[in-house]
Write a protein that holds these residues in place. Sequence first.
Motif, PDB file in Angstrom:
ATOM      1  N   LYS A   2       0.835  -1.211   0.000  1.00 36.52           N
ATOM      2  CA  LYS A   2       0.000   0.000   0.000  1.00 36.52           C
ATOM      3  C   LYS A   2       0.863   1.251   0.000  1.00 36.52           C
ATOM      4  CE  LYS A   2      -4.022  -2.149   2.164  1.00 36.52           C
ATOM      5  NZ  LYS A   2      -4.834  -2.107   0.936  1.00 36.52           N
ATOM      6  N   ALA A   3       1.998   1.222   0.729  1.00 34.44           N
ATOM      7  CA  ALA A   3       2.903   2.372   0.727  1.00 34.44           C
ATOM      8  C   ALA A   3       3.507   2.573  -0.652  1.00 34.44           C
ATOM      9  CB  ALA A   3       4.000   2.162   1.769  1.00 34.44           C
ATOM     10  N   MET A   4       3.880   1.468  -1.308  1.00 27.71           N
ATOM     11  CA  MET A   4       4.426   1.566  -2.667  1.00 27.71           C
ATOM     12  C   MET A   4       3.379   2.087  -3.638  1.00 27.71           C
ATOM     13  SD  MET A   4       6.981  -1.567  -3.469  1.00 27.71           S
ATOM     14  CE  MET A   4       7.217  -0.838  -5.067  1.00 27.71           C
ATOM     15  N   CYS A   5       2.106   1.680  -3.432  1.00 28.58           N
ATOM     16  CA  CYS A   5       1.017   2.184  -4.272  1.00 28.58           C
ATOM     17  C   CYS A   5       0.963   3.710  -4.205  1.00 28.58           C
ATOM     18  CB  CYS A   5      -0.304   1.568  -3.823  1.00 28.58           C
ATOM     19  SG  CYS A   5      -1.770   2.397  -4.476  1.00 28.58           S
ATOM     20  N   ASN A   6       1.025   4.272  -3.015  1.00 25.45           N
ATOM     21  CA  ASN A   6       0.973   5.731  -2.865  1.00 25.45           C
ATOM     22  C   ASN A   6       2.176   6.405  -3.498  1.00 25.45           C
ATOM     23  OD1 ASN A   6      -1.501   6.321  -1.417  1.00 25.45           O
ATOM     24  ND2 ASN A   6      -0.622   5.188   0.288  1.00 25.45           N
ATOM     25  N   LEU A   7       3.333   5.771  -3.411  1.00 28.20           N
ATOM     26  CA  LEU A   7       4.530   6.341  -4.030  1.00 28.20           C
ATOM     27  C   LEU A   7       4.367   6.394  -5.551  1.00 28.20           C
ATOM     28  CD1 LEU A   7       7.464   7.339  -3.845  1.00 28.20           C
ATOM     29  CD2 LEU A   7       8.189   4.937  -3.949  1.00 28.20           C
ATOM     30  N   LEU A   8       3.832   5.331  -6.129  1.00 29.96           N
ATOM     31  CA  LEU A   8       3.637   5.296  -7.574  1.00 29.96           C
ATOM     32  C   LEU A   8       2.586   6.316  -8.012  1.00 29.96           C
ATOM     33  CD1 LEU A   8       3.666   1.423  -8.237  1.00 29.96           C
ATOM     34  CD2 LEU A   8       5.570   3.027  -8.302  1.00 29.96           C
ATOM     35  N   LEU A   9       1.526   6.459  -7.239  1.00 26.43           N
ATOM     36  CA  LEU A   9       0.490   7.436  -7.579  1.00 26.43           C
ATOM     37  C   LEU A   9       1.013   8.861  -7.510  1.00 26.43           C
ATOM     38  CD1 LEU A   9      -2.584   5.895  -5.699  1.00 26.43           C
ATOM     39  CD2 LEU A   9      -2.285   6.039  -8.167  1.00 26.43           C
ATOM     40  N   SER A  10       2.016   9.089  -6.673  1.00 27.76           N
ATOM     41  CA  SER A  10       2.565  10.447  -6.563  1.00 27.76           C
ATOM     42  C   SER A  10       3.227  10.888  -7.861  1.00 27.76           C
ATOM     43  CB  SER A  10       3.570  10.515  -5.405  1.00 27.76           C
ATOM     44  OG  SER A  10       4.727   9.723  -5.702  1.00 27.76           O
ATOM     45  N   ALA A  11       3.687   9.918  -8.683  1.00 27.81           N
ATOM     46  CA  ALA A  11       4.314  10.268  -9.958  1.00 27.81           C
ATOM     47  C   ALA A  11       3.319  10.908 -10.916  1.00 27.81           C
ATOM     48  CB  ALA A  11       4.920   9.020 -10.604  1.00 27.81           C
ATOM     49  N   ALA A  12       2.023  10.635 -10.694  1.00 28.27           N
ATOM     50  CA  ALA A  12       0.983  11.241 -11.532  1.00 28.27           C
ATOM     51  C   ALA A  12       0.192  12.296 -10.777  1.00 28.27           C
ATOM     52  CB  ALA A  12       0.035  10.160 -12.043  1.00 28.27           C
ATOM     53  N   GLY A  13       0.572  12.584  -9.507  1.00 34.55           N
ATOM     54  CA  GLY A  13      -0.172  13.558  -8.716  1.00 34.55           C
ATOM     55  C   GLY A  13      -1.608  13.136  -8.480  1.00 34.55           C
ATOM     56  N   TYR A  14      -1.855  11.826  -8.344  1.00 38.96           N
ATOM     57  CA  TYR A  14      -3.214  11.292  -8.279  1.00 38.96           C
ATOM     58  C   TYR A  14      -3.377  10.395  -7.050  1.00 38.96           C
ATOM     59  CZ  TYR A  14      -7.404  11.115 -11.244  1.00 38.96           C
ATOM     60  OH  TYR A  14      -8.654  11.313 -11.792  1.00 38.96           O
ATOM     61  N   MET A  15      -2.814  10.833  -5.902  1.00 40.41           N
ATOM     62  CA  MET A  15      -2.770   9.974  -4.721  1.00 40.41           C
ATOM     63  C   MET A  15      -4.158   9.769  -4.105  1.00 40.41           C
ATOM     64  SD  MET A  15       0.775  11.238  -2.946  1.00 40.41           S
ATOM     65  CE  MET A  15       0.732   9.970  -1.695  1.00 40.41           C
ATOM     66  N   HIS A  16      -5.078  10.700  -4.330  1.00 37.74           N
ATOM     67  CA  HIS A  16      -6.432  10.523  -3.784  1.00 37.74           C
ATOM     68  C   HIS A  16      -7.135   9.310  -4.380  1.00 37.74           C
ATOM     69  CE1 HIS A  16      -7.083  12.725  -7.558  1.00 37.74           C
ATOM     70  NE2 HIS A  16      -8.247  12.098  -7.592  1.00 37.74           N
ATOM     71  N   TRP A  17      -6.655   8.840  -5.515  1.00 36.67           N
ATOM     72  CA  TRP A  17      -7.278   7.705  -6.204  1.00 36.67           C
ATOM     73  C   TRP A  17      -7.207   6.429  -5.356  1.00 36.67           C
ATOM     74  CZ3 TRP A  17      -5.639   3.118  -8.807  1.00 36.67           C
ATOM     75  CH2 TRP A  17      -6.570   2.596  -9.718  1.00 36.67           C
ATOM     76  N   SER A  18      -6.241   6.345  -4.426  1.00 39.64           N
ATOM     77  CA  SER A  18      -6.146   5.176  -3.554  1.00 39.64           C
ATOM     78  C   SER A  18      -7.379   5.045  -2.665  1.00 39.64           C
ATOM     79  CB  SER A  18      -4.882   5.243  -2.694  1.00 39.64           C
ATOM     80  OG  SER A  18      -4.914   6.386  -1.865  1.00 39.64           O
ATOM     81  N   CYS A  19      -8.060   6.160  -2.402  1.00 41.04           N
ATOM     82  CA  CYS A  19      -9.323   6.117  -1.648  1.00 41.04           C
ATOM     83  C   CYS A  19     -10.525   5.995  -2.588  1.00 41.04           C
ATOM     84  CB  CYS A  19      -9.471   7.376  -0.792  1.00 41.04           C
ATOM     85  SG  CYS A  19      -8.436   7.390   0.675  1.00 41.04           S
ATOM     86  N   SER A  20     -10.571   6.852  -3.584  1.00 39.05           N
ATOM     87  CA  SER A  20     -11.764   6.891  -4.441  1.00 39.05           C
ATOM     88  C   SER A  20     -11.957   5.589  -5.210  1.00 39.05           C
ATOM     89  CB  SER A  20     -11.674   8.070  -5.415  1.00 39.05           C
ATOM     90  OG  SER A  20     -10.575   7.910  -6.306  1.00 39.05           O
ATOM     91  N   HIS A  21     -10.862   4.890  -5.499  1.00 36.91           N
ATOM     92  CA  HIS A  21     -11.008   3.628  -6.237  1.00 36.91           C
ATOM     93  C   HIS A  21     -11.735   2.583  -5.398  1.00 36.91           C
ATOM     94  CE1 HIS A  21     -10.191   0.482  -9.137  1.00 36.91           C
ATOM     95  NE2 HIS A  21      -9.733  -0.282  -8.151  1.00 36.91           N
TER      96      HIS A  21
END
Length: 954
Positions: A737-756
């Motif tokens: 889950k931590a790696m997921c947030n790190l990868l999402l930061s590359a697209a500036g789309y970290m909120h997607w981890s919740c909305s998905h």
Amino acid sequence: MPHNFGAQSHNTILPISSEFLSRRRQAACEQLMAEVEAKPHKAPYADLPPRDITNEELQFLSDYTGEHDLVALRKHVLHVWHAVKAKCWTFGCIQVFRFLQPKIVDHPFFPSVVEAGRSADANQLFMDVGCCFGQELRKLILDGYPEACVVASDLTPDYWNFGLELFKDKGRLRVRTAFGSLTDLAFVSKRPDAAAAALVGAVTYLWAGAVLHVLSKGDAERFVASAHILLAPGGVFFGSTGGSEEAGEWWLTPDGQRKRYLHSPGTLTALLESAGFSDVEVQSYRPEEGSGVLGQPAGVASDLAILKVKVEAPPRELTDDELKFLSDYTGERDLVALRQHVLRVWRDVKAKCWTFKCIQCFRFLQPRIGDHPFYGVIVEASRSAHANQVFMDVGCCFGQETRKLMVDGYPEANIIANDITPDYWNFGSQLFKDQERLRVRTAFGSLADPAFVSGRPDAAVAALVGTVTYLWAGAVLCKPDTERFVAAAHLLLAPGGVFFGSTGGAEEAGEGWRTPDGKSQRYLHSPATLTALLESVGFTGVEVQARRRGCGIASETGLGHVFVSLFPGPLRYTASLLMPLSALLSVVGALYGHHVVGYLAGVLNLAQMAEALPPAQLVAQLFATHPTTGAAVLDAACALAGVAFAFVVMPAGDVLMGRDLQGSETMEGLGGPQGGYRALLYAFSAVHWAVLLAGCAAAPHVHPLALMGLAASLGTGTSLMLTVAHELLHSPRALDKAMCNLLLSAAGYMHWSCSHLAHHRKVATPADAQSARLGESLYAFLPRSVTGSLREGVSMEAARLAARRLPFLSLHNRVLTWVAAPAALLTTVGALWGTPAVALGVAQAVVAVFLLEDVNYVEHYGLTRAHAASGMYVRQDVQHSWNANWLFSNACLFRLQRHSDHHAHAARPYQDLRDMPNAPQLPASYPAMLILALVPPLWSAVMDSRVAALHSKP
């Protein structure tokens, strides 16, 4: 009750004497009776009809016959009605003219049947069981169903013949008929003399209107079993019947000898499921007030609508190559008929036997023994003049290995077939059509049972102990009691005898998947432990060789076979690394593209070849007159290598390699440990991060035009990295889950981890911003999805903080991280490599988010969940996601395209996602569909009709 079809319910028939009739009606009835008496076949009945016939009831008969004189048509109906009363045992529904209006039109599945019948390639049998006068099937034919594909069935031809008179189509109606009772299993048996033998396993739609409620409980069970036998795999049984809120015996038959049985929704559902039907849905609705069922008080009865009941379809289509051995053995060259024959046997096995995975995917059609390196030695030895060597096929199943040996010349008298029970062997005799001519010896029992193979005279195979020369065991050792099995094999073999075969295994020995009954686990040996086991019981010269395999064929094409064989298990998904590597080529191309092109042009003499290509001439002229701009154009073209891989190479690879026909891998014990699959996710992430940083470092040295091409390629790679983030998001591990947030930061789309996660709850409903609606273009969907996803994420974070009694404006708010992490990344990149690197980072993030939302658009376009009776949405199932099961893109996209199984089992890792045959299928892979979505008119032309077809299904 939730649904009313609008058709008249069963009516209590009350005696009506002439004193209650008007003078006009009495005179009309007397005139009618005089006309009937004048007919040659004089009817002995002098009773009057219970009521008048309305013009609305005559409408269908008028439309079908073309007779518009309703007075004459009414007289015609009454004449036939009296003739039926005189010659046939009449039901209540016939007495009140229910045969004039087809009830099938009110059934919600009827439009789907009509639509299927109108398709150009329609060859689907429709069977009307209990057809009576044939009004239902005539309605179907009137609406366009092919007459040659309709079968009428009833107990006797009496009512059918009266129907020919009623509808005035004797001599021109060309439907097939099959008269007899479905409660008589001999009627639907596979014997050539059975009345419905040709229909067994061939019917696509079976309609039973108002039949089950006239049967006893036992007859209803036999009727449903016969319906299951008649239906082809994937066929549908539907209809309606009288019922009750509480099941029980209610009606006396007219002869007063026995009772009829009324089912409740629960008991009818259980009955259909016990016969082998799946997806059973039975819905009840009350008759009109005051009507009641014949012999049953009004207000107590209810009708039951069998909405749609399926016969399980096979997991995939059979190929001609798979049928070759069966065709050669039986001499049957009609592959269409042979395919139907296989599916009939397959369905009977599913209904009557405990089925293994290999049976479900038709592994019994192709003998595997021919691929064993020792097989040639056995065949050669059997051809010697003094050969008298006993061959024993243990776990023979259908006997395909045994028959392969016979075809290749092994003496039939020297072959022994063994399995735990004779069930599969008997089905094999049916499959291979050799019941009367096969002379192979059989010995049924378990080699894991010491009493079966002991040396005592009363043991079942006592005569075989120490006499078997070759003992073949294919796919047997992975089951429980392996040690006793191997010891029994050693006991049966003669001195110098050979034990050989194949079995499921693992790189590390241990308990594998559970048996289908869920009571015990199978044990998977490693090469080392299996060798040790064989040596421990006394075998010598042991050689165990490991090789990977899957369930069924890996692909529809030869290239697909090669791809899977060269890259088995986790290695197959290394194809995903081609994306960041192509992005790395984009970085190199953006820097040195014009140099590379110039060098290749000189070495390969491309200038002369390019003279015939107008685009190449234009670039050459541009380069000659404006060297800087020409170089930038060439660099930009080379910088698009990542885009070209995703949207040109990947779809082309799908066309060349075909479908991905493998099932789940680690879950079925076929792929070994899961660590290799998870390591690939980490490897992809690391490689793409390195490429991203390399691109940022190169940005200051790249022309702005080439920088745009580089942003497109890096953004495409980042969108695939978001697929990895999606996989890690559903992992239970905190590190993932931590790696997921790190990868999402590359697209500036970290909120997607919740909305998905909210998307998984609300998918295919209006409340889900990430589910595209029918008719909505990609460009209308994008702003709604992006803003809706952001609102959903912030709302969920606010709810989380409120549950912990923390203020929204606090350091515990993850929204701060969602903003701060991408900002920190861009700040660091800007400090190291300047403004061009920041621009590249922002541009590639925009591309990545655009492609992510494009994927969201494709995945659920137009699919909606219906409301249940409770008012809630029905549970999401395979029908609420679009799938595209292609081999190469599945390998590159970590099986993202098996999206239905992912929504049904969100925690299931990508390698274990299964193809769902009943899920909506896209015409091409995701990359191709992403491009199509960019052009809304083309997208609508391709997809809207598919969505409409899905919605027309009940």
